[in-house]
Design a protein around this motif. Structure first.
Motif, PDB file in Angstrom:
ATOM      1  N   ALA A 153       4.847   5.407   5.647  1.00 56.36           N
ATOM      2  CA  ALA A 153       4.437   4.006   5.683  1.00 56.36           C
ATOM      3  C   ALA A 153       5.181   3.330   6.817  1.00 56.36           C
ATOM      4  CB  ALA A 153       4.735   3.304   4.358  1.00 56.36           C
ATOM      5  N   GLU A 154       4.582   2.263   7.333  1.00 62.10           N
ATOM      6  CA  GLU A 154       5.200   1.469   8.387  1.00 62.10           C
ATOM      7  C   GLU A 154       4.967  -0.008   8.078  1.00 62.10           C
ATOM      8  OE1 GLU A 154       4.255   0.501  13.024  1.00 62.10           O
ATOM      9  OE2 GLU A 154       4.446   2.636  12.486  1.00 62.10           O
ATOM     10  N   LEU A 155       6.022  -0.792   8.112  1.00 66.41           N
ATOM     11  CA  LEU A 155       5.931  -2.214   7.817  1.00 66.41           C
ATOM     12  C   LEU A 155       6.695  -2.998   8.872  1.00 66.41           C
ATOM     13  CD1 LEU A 155       6.577  -2.279   3.945  1.00 66.41           C
ATOM     14  CD2 LEU A 155       4.366  -2.412   5.118  1.00 66.41           C
ATOM     15  N   THR A 166      15.639  -5.797   2.546  1.00 67.80           N
ATOM     16  CA  THR A 166      14.348  -5.932   1.857  1.00 67.80           C
ATOM     17  C   THR A 166      13.276  -5.129   2.572  1.00 67.80           C
ATOM     18  OG1 THR A 166      14.918  -8.129   1.015  1.00 67.80           O
ATOM     19  CG2 THR A 166      12.585  -7.568   1.129  1.00 67.80           C
ATOM     20  N   LEU A 167      13.255  -5.188   3.899  1.00 67.83           N
ATOM     21  CA  LEU A 167      12.276  -4.419   4.669  1.00 67.83           C
ATOM     22  C   LEU A 167      12.454  -2.923   4.437  1.00 67.83           C
ATOM     23  CD1 LEU A 167      10.049  -4.195   6.813  1.00 67.83           C
ATOM     24  CD2 LEU A 167      11.843  -4.300   8.569  1.00 67.83           C
ATOM     25  N   GLN A 173      11.105  -2.049   0.946  1.00 69.80           N
ATOM     26  CA  GLN A 173       9.657  -2.162   0.868  1.00 69.80           C
ATOM     27  C   GLN A 173       8.960  -0.999   1.556  1.00 69.80           C
ATOM     28  OE1 GLN A 173       8.971  -6.061   2.553  1.00 69.80           O
ATOM     29  NE2 GLN A 173       9.074  -7.081   0.559  1.00 69.80           N
ATOM     30  N   VAL A 174       9.464  -0.575   2.716  1.00 69.69           N
ATOM     31  CA  VAL A 174       8.795   0.511   3.426  1.00 69.69           C
ATOM     32  C   VAL A 174       8.984   1.834   2.692  1.00 69.69           C
ATOM     33  CG1 VAL A 174      10.709   1.189   4.964  1.00 69.69           C
ATOM     34  CG2 VAL A 174       8.334   1.401   5.736  1.00 69.69           C
ATOM     35  N   CYS A 175      10.136   2.011   2.028  1.00 65.72           N
ATOM     36  CA  CYS A 175      10.359   3.232   1.247  1.00 65.72           C
ATOM     37  C   CYS A 175       9.424   3.270   0.042  1.00 65.72           C
ATOM     38  CB  CYS A 175      11.817   3.319   0.812  1.00 65.72           C
ATOM     39  SG  CYS A 175      12.207   4.790  -0.157  1.00 65.72           S
ATOM     40  N   VAL A 176       9.318   2.156  -0.668  1.00 61.57           N
ATOM     41  CA  VAL A 176       8.429   2.095  -1.830  1.00 61.57           C
ATOM     42  C   VAL A 176       6.977   2.303  -1.400  1.00 61.57           C
ATOM     43  CG1 VAL A 176       7.540   0.574  -3.636  1.00 61.57           C
ATOM     44  CG2 VAL A 176       9.989   0.655  -3.181  1.00 61.57           C
ATOM     45  N   SER A 212       9.769   2.358   9.545  1.00 59.78           N
ATOM     46  CA  SER A 212       8.873   3.396   9.031  1.00 59.78           C
ATOM     47  C   SER A 212       9.673   4.349   8.162  1.00 59.78           C
ATOM     48  CB  SER A 212       8.188   4.160  10.174  1.00 59.78           C
ATOM     49  OG  SER A 212       9.150   4.921  10.897  1.00 59.78           O
ATOM     50  N   CYS A 213       8.982   4.982   7.240  1.00 64.70           N
ATOM     51  CA  CYS A 213       9.641   5.904   6.322  1.00 64.70           C
ATOM     52  C   CYS A 213       8.696   7.058   6.014  1.00 64.70           C
ATOM     53  CB  CYS A 213      10.032   5.168   5.038  1.00 64.70           C
ATOM     54  SG  CYS A 213      10.825   6.222   3.789  1.00 64.70           S
ATOM     55  N   ARG A 214       9.233   8.257   5.955  1.00 69.24           N
ATOM     56  CA  ARG A 214       8.456   9.434   5.561  1.00 69.24           C
ATOM     57  C   ARG A 214       9.146  10.094   4.377  1.00 69.24           C
ATOM     58  NH1 ARG A 214       8.892  12.608   9.746  1.00 69.24           N
ATOM     59  NH2 ARG A 214      10.112  14.290   8.832  1.00 69.24           N
ATOM     60  N   VAL A 215       8.372  10.410   3.351  1.00 69.79           N
ATOM     61  CA  VAL A 215       8.934  11.014   2.151  1.00 69.79           C
ATOM     62  C   VAL A 215       8.187  12.301   1.826  1.00 69.79           C
ATOM     63  CG1 VAL A 215       9.636   8.782   1.217  1.00 69.79           C
ATOM     64  CG2 VAL A 215       7.437   9.746   0.575  1.00 69.79           C
TER      65      VAL A 215
END
Length: 249
Positions: free
Chosen positions: A48-50, A158-159, A162-165, A229-232
């Motif tokens: 995801a990317e926020l 917070t950012l 949110q991007v992890c969730v 951005s986050c990748r899981v």
């Protein structure tokens, strides 16, 4: 003409086959049903990317006076200082968001007083109103710096959350769609691992392509916007055949 080489395929999900079924226990045999499939998993990755705009802006208002009499120099600056602070206070800026510094010197045969008011705004509309008012009422007797937008540590945290969730939610949705493709039902998560996080944006004025004084307000906000951005990677249990009634619903 030779065709270009195909792009390398990218695996985004993996279905792990079931292990050998375990023997029936007496309780399961009594119920007349086989045990639930065990060891069947779906492995997926998602991202995801926020972005988040700045939540604070700092404006500096500078003023000064140079007179032959010390009282005249001090009085000239004090009157304008009081007006600036009152204008900000009347538009909802709390006292703790205003910092006033004063400097009084003797220069040759005159007295010089300089002052600066640093105001932190959380409402950018109010910031524009205050700056426009000071420009209209005080004119060239004050110098108003361009606003400097930035993020508080709380906003950055917070950012990140949110991007992890959001990445976890995208990963679960991907796993659910893969299971439905094969007529299976998605079970509980067995593993969720954050593999990579990136943050960028929020350029400082020294890195801007144009002079900071030439930027519009919206360009300043855009340059100060932060991105993450986050990748899981996640492993979910596969429960078995999807309930046909739920599928129809």
């Amino acid at each position: 003409m030779a065709l270009p080489a195909p792009a390398p395929s990218r695996v985004f999900a993996e279905l792990v086959p079931a292990q050998a079924p375990a023997p029936l226990t007496p309780a399961q045999a009594g119920r007349g049903g086989p045990p639930a499939p065990s060891g069947r998993e779906v492995h997926v990755s998602g991202s995801a990317e926020l972005s988040a705009g700045p939540d604070r802006a700092r404006v500096s208002v500078r003023l000064g006076s140079r007179k032959e009499a010390a009282g005249a120099a001090r009085s000239s600056v004090t009157r304008r200082l009081e007006y600036i602070v009152q204008a900000a206070r009347q538009r909802g800026v709390p006292e703790e968001n205003m910092t006033v510094t004063e400097d009084f010197n003797r220069v040759e045969n005159t007295y010089q007083m300089e002052a600066e008011v640093c105001i932190i705004f959380t409402d950018f509309g109010k910031m524009q109103n205050v700056c426009n008012l000071l420009t209209e009422k005080l004119g060239t007797s004050v110098t108003i710096s361009p606003p400097r937008f930035y993020h508080t540590p709380e906003a950055v945290d917070t950012l990140r959350r949110q991007v992890c969730v959001a990445a976890v939610g995208n990963t679960r949705q991907k796993a659910q769609e893969v299971c439905r493709l094969f007529g299976q039902s998605l079970g509980k998560p067995l593993l969720i691992r954050e593999e990579e996080t990136r943050e960028w944006g929020g350029h400082t004025e020294s890195h801007l392509p144009n002079s900071p004084d030439l930027l519009t307000l919206q360009e300043r906000i855009q340059n100060a916007t932060a991105y993450a951005s986050c990748r899981v990677f996640a492993v979910f249990e596969i429960k078995g055949k999807e309930n046909r009634r739920n599928k129809l619903l």
